[in-house]
Write an enzyme that holds these catalytic residues in place. Structure first.
Site, PDB file in Angstrom:
ATOM      1  N   LYS A   1    -160.651  45.282 -69.301  1.00 54.14           N
ATOM      2  CA  LYS A   1    -161.377  45.508 -70.135  1.00 54.14           C
ATOM      3  C   LYS A   1    -161.435  46.950 -70.605  1.00 54.14           C
ATOM      4  O   LYS A   1    -161.613  47.967 -69.700  1.00 54.14           O
ATOM      5  CB  LYS A   1    -162.858  45.506 -69.298  1.00 54.14           C
ATOM      6  CG  LYS A   1    -164.148  45.529 -70.184  1.00 54.14           C
ATOM      7  CD  LYS A   1    -165.375  45.056 -69.668  1.00 54.14           C
ATOM      8  CE  LYS A   1    -166.635  45.784 -70.259  1.00 54.14           C
ATOM      9  NZ  LYS A   1    -167.754  45.004 -69.671  1.00 54.14           N
TER      10      LYS A   1
ATOM     11  N   ASP B   1    -179.116  43.182 -67.922  1.00 54.04           N
ATOM     12  CA  ASP B   1    -178.423  42.693 -69.199  1.00 54.04           C
ATOM     13  C   ASP B   1    -178.080  41.100 -68.504  1.00 54.04           C
ATOM     14  O   ASP B   1    -176.914  40.542 -68.824  1.00 54.04           O
ATOM     15  CB  ASP B   1    -177.145  43.111 -69.671  1.00 54.04           C
ATOM     16  CG  ASP B   1    -176.905  42.841 -71.057  1.00 54.04           C
ATOM     17  OD1 ASP B   1    -177.850  42.266 -71.650  1.00 54.04           O
ATOM     18  OD2 ASP B   1    -175.789  43.623 -71.590  1.00 54.04           O
TER      19      ASP B   1
HETATM   20  P1  ADP Z   1    -169.203  43.618 -73.001  1.00 64.03           P
HETATM   21  O1  ADP Z   1    -169.694  44.601 -72.507  1.00 64.03           O
HETATM   22  O2  ADP Z   1    -168.606  43.793 -74.267  1.00 64.03           O
HETATM   23  O3  ADP Z   1    -170.419  42.416 -73.272  1.00 64.03           O
HETATM   24  P2  ADP Z   1    -168.433  41.735 -70.990  1.00 64.03           P
HETATM   25  O4  ADP Z   1    -167.673  42.327 -69.590  1.00 64.03           O
HETATM   26  O5  ADP Z   1    -169.654  41.021 -70.912  1.00 64.03           O
HETATM   27  O6  ADP Z   1    -167.982  43.002 -72.079  1.00 64.03           O
HETATM   28  O7  ADP Z   1    -167.006  40.729 -71.532  1.00 64.03           O
HETATM   29  C1  ADP Z   1    -167.089  39.891 -72.726  1.00 64.03           C
HETATM   30  C2  ADP Z   1    -166.531  38.413 -72.438  1.00 64.03           C
HETATM   31  O8  ADP Z   1    -165.360  38.429 -72.049  1.00 64.03           O
HETATM   32  C3  ADP Z   1    -167.485  37.800 -71.474  1.00 64.03           C
HETATM   33  O9  ADP Z   1    -168.533  37.013 -71.909  1.00 64.03           O
HETATM   34  C4  ADP Z   1    -166.304  36.803 -71.109  1.00 64.03           C
HETATM   35  O10 ADP Z   1    -166.122  35.649 -71.941  1.00 64.03           O
HETATM   36  C5  ADP Z   1    -164.937  37.625 -71.108  1.00 64.03           C
HETATM   37  N1  ADP Z   1    -164.626  38.150 -69.822  1.00 64.03           N
HETATM   38  C6  ADP Z   1    -165.042  39.346 -69.374  1.00 64.03           C
HETATM   39  N2  ADP Z   1    -164.630  39.666 -67.936  1.00 64.03           N
HETATM   40  C7  ADP Z   1    -164.027  38.367 -67.493  1.00 64.03           C
HETATM   41  C8  ADP Z   1    -163.471  38.079 -66.363  1.00 64.03           C
HETATM   42  N3  ADP Z   1    -163.534  38.889 -65.246  1.00 64.03           N
HETATM   43  N4  ADP Z   1    -162.873  37.085 -66.197  1.00 64.03           N
HETATM   44  C9  ADP Z   1    -163.230  36.012 -67.459  1.00 64.03           C
HETATM   45  N5  ADP Z   1    -163.602  36.350 -68.528  1.00 64.03           N
HETATM   46  C10 ADP Z   1    -164.286  37.699 -68.540  1.00 64.03           C
END
Ligand code: ADP
Ligand code: MG
Length: 372
Positions: free
Chosen positions: A122, A227
């Site tokens: 991320k 959130d």
């Molecule tokens: P943001 O802060 O931009 O909302 P998130 O951490 O919520 O970022 O991640 C965005 C999207 O990426 C999530 O809704 C999910 O679909 C995918 N995602 C994030 N982390 C994971 C993970 N560890 N495993 C699988 N999918 C993930």
């Protein structure tokens, strides 16, 4: 912004030294003078300008032509490169695969770790949106310069990692944190979809209770997610929820804790009603159901994420959700399904309301969305 994995391959030691020098210089300069870059890079054979030109062509730095002096600043691409280089040196990221998510403030990629295992990378990208007021809070930083997007993004990643680690260690259903550097977090890839994408669940009542229990358990540990919505809850084939996305978490000692707690609860209630036509009069109440048993908030603070940093990040989060409401508006096709929610509000209020539970007003529903 796309992560340009190819740029990572064609990098000489000199390129890297010069890029690192731009990063070092950015700590004190919004636009780093070429003379300073030259001093920091200390290339024996000279030629810093040529390397800067090459780096600029690859979008790793950008030249600021209108500045009073000849200078450069680091781009997201350059910052990505430096973080990935560090993560790959540590074998946390061996190769970069597909992008699986674009949040408003992050990019999510599948990457391979040292043992070939797939993980999630991320990249936090704060600063895509304006944060003028945050700049006014620069006294938090005790320095003249306003916080840069690199600093804010790094804070966000630091915070996410610190919370994920503490939650994971205490048995909460969150991805296993693997590593972090600069604005990047590497974590376990969860084989599941966001609840947002799921139209049917076997037992909505069971999932609803599990989610409410999770909100309560977090609060009993001194934390509020802030959130807690269908974007940040992943649900796998086994039907179990996994919680993600932690940069906005706060302590239950926060002055607005009750409001944030209620908003998380309300998000789930509204979503379950809309998506699964599931409604329950049982839901947790901050004052009654969240007796503190552990202090993970204190533990996070002890991990090196300071109150000062927390305040700065919080001002930023507040500002972007106030100033960019359209971005927080997740309205789409299923948003208007239940326009008449409010009318049903009091209709069956008397049916079996638990003593320890309370019903929120419909106004609160409006404030359900924060970031996602
Ligand atoms: P943001 O802060 O931009 O909302 P998130 O951490 O919520 O970022 O991640 C965005 C999207 O990426 C999530 O809704 C999910 O679909 C995918 N995602 C994030 N982390 C994971 C993970 N560890 N495993 C699988 N999918 C993930
Ligand atoms: Mg999210």
């Amino acid at each position: 912004m796309k992560l340009d994995a190819k740029a990572l391959r064609y990098m000489t030691n000199e390129d890297f030294r010069v890029l690192t020098a731009v990063e070092t210089g950015s700590r004190n300069h919004e636009i780093v003078p070429v003379t300073l870059i030259t001093d920091i890079a200390k290339l024996r054979a000279g030629g810093v300008k040529k390397y800067l030109g090459d780096l600029a062509k690859r979008n790793l730095v950008s030249r600021m032509a209108n500045a009073k002096y000849d200078g450069y600043r680091l781009t997201y691409g350059g910052y990505d490169y430096l973080a990935l280089k560090t993560l790959s040196k540590r074998d946390s990221v061996v190769s970069v695969g597909n992008q699986i998510g674009v949040g408003k403030e992050s990019d999510i990629y599948v990457v391979a770790g040292s043992d070939g295992n797939q993980c999630v990378l991320k990249l936090h990208r704060l600063g895509r949106l304006s944060f003028r007021n945050v700049k006014n809070k620069r006294d938090y930083l005790r320095r003249k310069q306003s916080p840069s997007w690199t600093y804010m993004s790094k804070l966000s990643a630091m915070k996410e990692y610190a919370f994920m680690q503490v939650l994971y260690e205490h048995g909460f259903p969150v991805p296993k944190p693997i590593d972090h550097n600069r604005h990047c977090v590497v974590m376990e890839l969860i084989d599941a979809f966001p609840l947002r994408q799921i139209d049917d669940v076997k037992d909505p009542g069971k999932l609803y209770s599990e989610l409410m229990d999770l909100i309560v358990r977090l609060a009993q540990h001194g934390l509020i997610h802030c959130d807690f919505n269908e974007f940040n809850i992943l649900v796998g084939d086994d039907g179990k929820p996994i919680l993600i996305d932690f940069p906005q978490m706060v302590s239950t000692s926060h002055p607005n804790a009750e409001e944030y707690f209620n908003r998380d609860v309300e998000c789930i209630r509204v979503f379950f009603k809309r998506r699964f036509q599931y409604e329950s009069y049982l839901y947790p109440k901050f004052r009654k159901d969240t007796k503190r048993e552990f202090s993970l908030d204190v533990k996070v603070a002890a991990s090196g994420f300071t109150a000062e940093q927390q305040n700065l990040l919080e001002s930023y989060m507040e500002e972007i959700s106030e100033k960019n409401p359209e971005i927080n508006d997740d309205s789409d096709e299923d948003e208007d399904e239940d326009e008449d929610d409010e009318e049903e509000e009091e209709s069956d209020a008397e049916s079996g309301k638990d003593d320890s539970q309370e019903k929120h007003s419909s106004d609160e529903r409006a404030s359900c969305k924060n970031t996602h």
